[in-house]
Design a protein around this motif. Sequence first.
Motif, PDB file in Angstrom:
ATOM      1  N   TRP A  34       8.982 -14.877 -12.185  1.00 38.13           N
ATOM      2  CA  TRP A  34       8.626 -14.845 -13.479  1.00 38.13           C
ATOM      3  C   TRP A  34       9.242 -13.212 -13.919  1.00 38.13           C
ATOM      4  O   TRP A  34       9.259 -12.864 -15.070  1.00 38.13           O
ATOM      5  CB  TRP A  34       7.198 -14.919 -13.839  1.00 38.13           C
ATOM      6  CG  TRP A  34       6.294 -13.823 -13.063  1.00 38.13           C
ATOM      7  CD1 TRP A  34       5.670 -13.966 -11.923  1.00 38.13           C
ATOM      8  CD2 TRP A  34       5.912 -12.499 -13.707  1.00 38.13           C
ATOM      9  NE1 TRP A  34       5.039 -12.766 -11.501  1.00 38.13           N
ATOM     10  CE2 TRP A  34       5.089 -11.914 -12.667  1.00 38.13           C
ATOM     11  CE3 TRP A  34       6.667 -11.832 -14.684  1.00 38.13           C
ATOM     12  CZ2 TRP A  34       4.582 -10.639 -12.793  1.00 38.13           C
ATOM     13  CZ3 TRP A  34       5.946 -10.349 -14.781  1.00 38.13           C
ATOM     14  CH2 TRP A  34       5.100  -9.873 -13.664  1.00 38.13           C
ATOM     15  N   ALA A  35       9.510 -12.511 -12.985  1.00 35.92           N
ATOM     16  CA  ALA A  35      10.034 -10.924 -13.159  1.00 35.92           C
ATOM     17  C   ALA A  35      11.527 -10.823 -12.231  1.00 35.92           C
ATOM     18  O   ALA A  35      11.679  -9.854 -11.756  1.00 35.92           O
ATOM     19  CB  ALA A  35       8.924 -10.114 -12.636  1.00 35.92           C
ATOM     20  N   SER A  36      12.365 -11.733 -12.329  1.00 39.86           N
ATOM     21  CA  SER A  36      13.389 -11.359 -11.701  1.00 39.86           C
ATOM     22  C   SER A  36      14.642 -11.700 -12.580  1.00 39.86           C
ATOM     23  O   SER A  36      14.562 -11.451 -13.968  1.00 39.86           O
ATOM     24  CB  SER A  36      13.628 -12.575 -10.390  1.00 39.86           C
ATOM     25  OG  SER A  36      14.641 -12.226  -9.710  1.00 39.86           O
ATOM     26  N   ASP A  37      15.771 -12.302 -12.203  1.00 37.74           N
ATOM     27  CA  ASP A  37      16.905 -12.523 -13.113  1.00 37.74           C
ATOM     28  C   ASP A  37      17.522 -13.581 -12.682  1.00 37.74           C
ATOM     29  O   ASP A  37      17.099 -14.622 -11.756  1.00 37.74           O
ATOM     30  CB  ASP A  37      17.910 -11.410 -13.099  1.00 37.74           C
ATOM     31  CG  ASP A  37      18.380 -11.028 -11.619  1.00 37.74           C
ATOM     32  OD1 ASP A  37      18.821  -9.916 -11.537  1.00 37.74           O
ATOM     33  OD2 ASP A  37      18.173 -11.633 -10.728  1.00 37.74           O
ATOM     34  N   ARG A  38      18.855 -13.960 -13.175  1.00 36.32           N
ATOM     35  CA  ARG A  38      19.668 -15.444 -12.685  1.00 36.32           C
ATOM     36  C   ARG A  38      19.887 -15.309 -11.393  1.00 36.32           C
ATOM     37  O   ARG A  38      20.118 -16.415 -10.705  1.00 36.32           O
ATOM     38  CB  ARG A  38      21.109 -15.307 -13.384  1.00 36.32           C
ATOM     39  CG  ARG A  38      20.618 -15.466 -15.175  1.00 36.32           C
ATOM     40  CD  ARG A  38      22.014 -15.790 -15.505  1.00 36.32           C
ATOM     41  NE  ARG A  38      22.470 -16.853 -15.498  1.00 36.32           N
ATOM     42  CZ  ARG A  38      22.369 -17.802 -16.271  1.00 36.32           C
ATOM     43  NH1 ARG A  38      21.630 -17.659 -17.437  1.00 36.32           N
ATOM     44  NH2 ARG A  38      22.863 -19.010 -16.189  1.00 36.32           N
ATOM     45  N   ASP A  39      19.703 -14.394 -10.242  1.00 30.28           N
ATOM     46  CA  ASP A  39      20.196 -14.269  -8.989  1.00 30.28           C
ATOM     47  C   ASP A  39      19.070 -15.197  -8.279  1.00 30.28           C
ATOM     48  O   ASP A  39      19.568 -15.609  -7.119  1.00 30.28           O
ATOM     49  CB  ASP A  39      20.010 -12.758  -8.296  1.00 30.28           C
ATOM     50  CG  ASP A  39      21.219 -12.086  -8.780  1.00 30.28           C
ATOM     51  OD1 ASP A  39      22.073 -12.818  -9.323  1.00 30.28           O
ATOM     52  OD2 ASP A  39      21.221 -10.879  -8.911  1.00 30.28           O
ATOM     53  N   ILE A  40      17.765 -15.176  -8.741  1.00 29.35           N
ATOM     54  CA  ILE A  40      16.835 -16.378  -8.401  1.00 29.35           C
ATOM     55  C   ILE A  40      16.541 -17.509  -9.192  1.00 29.35           C
ATOM     56  O   ILE A  40      16.608 -18.611  -8.536  1.00 29.35           O
ATOM     57  CB  ILE A  40      15.615 -15.462  -8.201  1.00 29.35           C
ATOM     58  CG1 ILE A  40      15.750 -14.447  -7.023  1.00 29.35           C
ATOM     59  CG2 ILE A  40      14.349 -16.469  -7.459  1.00 29.35           C
ATOM     60  CD1 ILE A  40      14.513 -13.616  -6.678  1.00 29.35           C
ATOM     61  N   ASN A  41      16.287 -17.385 -10.239  1.00 27.57           N
ATOM     62  CA  ASN A  41      15.974 -18.516 -11.041  1.00 27.57           C
ATOM     63  C   ASN A  41      17.085 -19.416 -11.595  1.00 27.57           C
ATOM     64  O   ASN A  41      16.880 -20.512 -11.857  1.00 27.57           O
ATOM     65  CB  ASN A  41      15.285 -18.014 -12.328  1.00 27.57           C
ATOM     66  CG  ASN A  41      13.914 -17.491 -12.356  1.00 27.57           C
ATOM     67  OD1 ASN A  41      12.978 -17.741 -11.250  1.00 27.57           O
ATOM     68  ND2 ASN A  41      13.662 -16.396 -12.979  1.00 27.57           N
ATOM     69  N   PHE A  42      18.322 -18.996 -11.457  1.00 30.24           N
ATOM     70  CA  PHE A  42      19.384 -19.869 -11.768  1.00 30.24           C
ATOM     71  C   PHE A  42      20.253 -20.142 -10.476  1.00 30.24           C
ATOM     72  O   PHE A  42      21.750 -20.354 -10.691  1.00 30.24           O
ATOM     73  CB  PHE A  42      20.138 -19.380 -12.944  1.00 30.24           C
ATOM     74  CG  PHE A  42      19.350 -19.663 -14.343  1.00 30.24           C
ATOM     75  CD1 PHE A  42      19.848 -20.420 -15.080  1.00 30.24           C
ATOM     76  CD2 PHE A  42      18.516 -18.463 -14.599  1.00 30.24           C
ATOM     77  CE1 PHE A  42      19.097 -20.670 -16.230  1.00 30.24           C
ATOM     78  CE2 PHE A  42      17.839 -18.512 -15.871  1.00 30.24           C
ATOM     79  CZ  PHE A  42      17.973 -19.730 -16.723  1.00 30.24           C
ATOM     80  N   ALA A  43      19.671 -19.782  -9.101  1.00 33.32           N
ATOM     81  CA  ALA A  43      20.671 -19.713  -8.126  1.00 33.32           C
ATOM     82  C   ALA A  43      19.971 -20.980  -7.225  1.00 33.32           C
ATOM     83  O   ALA A  43      18.609 -21.433  -7.591  1.00 33.32           O
ATOM     84  CB  ALA A  43      20.456 -18.790  -7.545  1.00 33.32           C
ATOM     85  N   PRO A  44      20.380 -21.354  -6.222  1.00 34.99           N
ATOM     86  CA  PRO A  44      20.053 -22.358  -5.155  1.00 34.99           C
ATOM     87  C   PRO A  44      18.651 -22.042  -4.594  1.00 34.99           C
ATOM     88  O   PRO A  44      17.767 -22.833  -4.396  1.00 34.99           O
ATOM     89  CB  PRO A  44      20.967 -22.398  -4.108  1.00 34.99           C
ATOM     90  CG  PRO A  44      22.354 -22.062  -4.841  1.00 34.99           C
ATOM     91  CD  PRO A  44      21.934 -20.942  -5.598  1.00 34.99           C
ATOM     92  N   MET A  45      18.416 -20.647  -4.450  1.00 33.36           N
ATOM     93  CA  MET A  45      17.109 -20.312  -3.953  1.00 33.36           C
ATOM     94  C   MET A  45      15.829 -20.838  -4.802  1.00 33.36           C
ATOM     95  O   MET A  45      14.689 -21.209  -4.495  1.00 33.36           O
ATOM     96  CB  MET A  45      16.904 -18.801  -4.126  1.00 33.36           C
ATOM     97  CG  MET A  45      15.809 -18.320  -3.246  1.00 33.36           C
ATOM     98  SD  MET A  45      15.460 -16.522  -3.315  1.00 33.36           S
ATOM     99  CE  MET A  45      17.058 -16.132  -2.093  1.00 33.36           C
ATOM    100  N   ALA A  46      16.114 -21.120  -6.174  1.00 35.98           N
ATOM    101  CA  ALA A  46      14.983 -21.599  -7.069  1.00 35.98           C
ATOM    102  C   ALA A  46      14.916 -23.155  -6.596  1.00 35.98           C
ATOM    103  O   ALA A  46      13.672 -23.566  -6.575  1.00 35.98           O
ATOM    104  CB  ALA A  46      15.555 -21.560  -8.357  1.00 35.98           C
ATOM    105  N   GLY A  47      15.835 -23.999  -6.060  1.00 35.85           N
ATOM    106  CA  GLY A  47      15.610 -25.149  -5.687  1.00 35.85           C
ATOM    107  C   GLY A  47      14.949 -25.316  -4.307  1.00 35.85           C
ATOM    108  O   GLY A  47      14.032 -25.926  -4.130  1.00 35.85           O
ATOM    109  N   SER A  48      15.152 -24.049  -3.477  1.00 36.71           N
ATOM    110  CA  SER A  48      14.602 -24.036  -2.167  1.00 36.71           C
ATOM    111  C   SER A  48      13.207 -23.841  -2.389  1.00 36.71           C
ATOM    112  O   SER A  48      12.236 -24.367  -1.554  1.00 36.71           O
ATOM    113  CB  SER A  48      15.004 -23.156  -1.306  1.00 36.71           C
ATOM    114  OG  SER A  48      16.574 -23.399  -0.808  1.00 36.71           O
ATOM    115  N   PHE A  49      12.859 -23.149  -3.256  1.00 40.47           N
ATOM    116  CA  PHE A  49      11.495 -22.655  -3.698  1.00 40.47           C
ATOM    117  C   PHE A  49      10.453 -23.718  -4.201  1.00 40.47           C
ATOM    118  O   PHE A  49       9.319 -24.068  -3.813  1.00 40.47           O
ATOM    119  CB  PHE A  49      11.194 -21.651  -4.546  1.00 40.47           C
ATOM    120  CG  PHE A  49       9.871 -21.172  -5.117  1.00 40.47           C
ATOM    121  CD1 PHE A  49       9.049 -20.377  -4.212  1.00 40.47           C
ATOM    122  CD2 PHE A  49       9.279 -21.653  -6.430  1.00 40.47           C
ATOM    123  CE1 PHE A  49       8.023 -20.216  -4.786  1.00 40.47           C
ATOM    124  CE2 PHE A  49       8.016 -21.521  -6.857  1.00 40.47           C
ATOM    125  CZ  PHE A  49       7.330 -20.630  -5.834  1.00 40.47           C
TER     126      PHE A  49
END
Length: 217
Positions: A34-49
């Motif tokens: 909730w306090a990051s940017d596209r590097d996490i929320n719009f990246a494959p890492m969000a799917g892994s999460f």
Amino acid sequence: TGAQVFHSLTKLKLRMALRQVNVPISVSEWGASWASDRDINFAPMAGSFVFEFVRVMLQTEISDAIFLALSEFISEKVPVLYALDGTSTHSMKAMLLLSSLDGDVLSCETSLPSISCLAVKSPSDNISVILWYFDWWQDQISSKVLTKFNIRVAANVYGLQSVRYAGSISRISTHSSNDSCPCPLGAVNAFNTSSIQLPGVDMRYGDYILLTVSAAN
């Protein structure tokens, strides 16, 4: 971390039991960051999460959870299911991938503890294996270099007929933090009626992939 969430929810359930409170627990407003940017929320890492979150919820026996937001708005710091152009984010893609699985869950393990897997045997005897490289439990950020590992899947479910599998696997989809990642497929090293060995599969931290193993004709 996932461990902290697990222990917090476990303590809550114990306190409820002591006070004889019998109401369902729901986890609300969850997402990769909730306090990051596209590097996490719009990246494959969000799917892994998503896969890690579901795994921890299953461990705590909680079946109700509400994602933080449906669609992208002004701030890019909020995890959402759809971008402004209507395309699915990796969070949504991961949920759809999970919902597409149909069949019996098989035992599945990898040679690296930070890489998790879920294997399902379909009614047609094909095996789908979802792999994700993200350790929310320990919150250990690994190197993003290409990592090679092995997978072992128990090919049979107790009481079902044994099936022999073909000597190769196909990659249905790759969700990689590096689009140029070659991610070569391993071949089925040893196949029989009890287990399948998949050696030398490549992934980068934050990636998730779907592999399928087809039953031999």
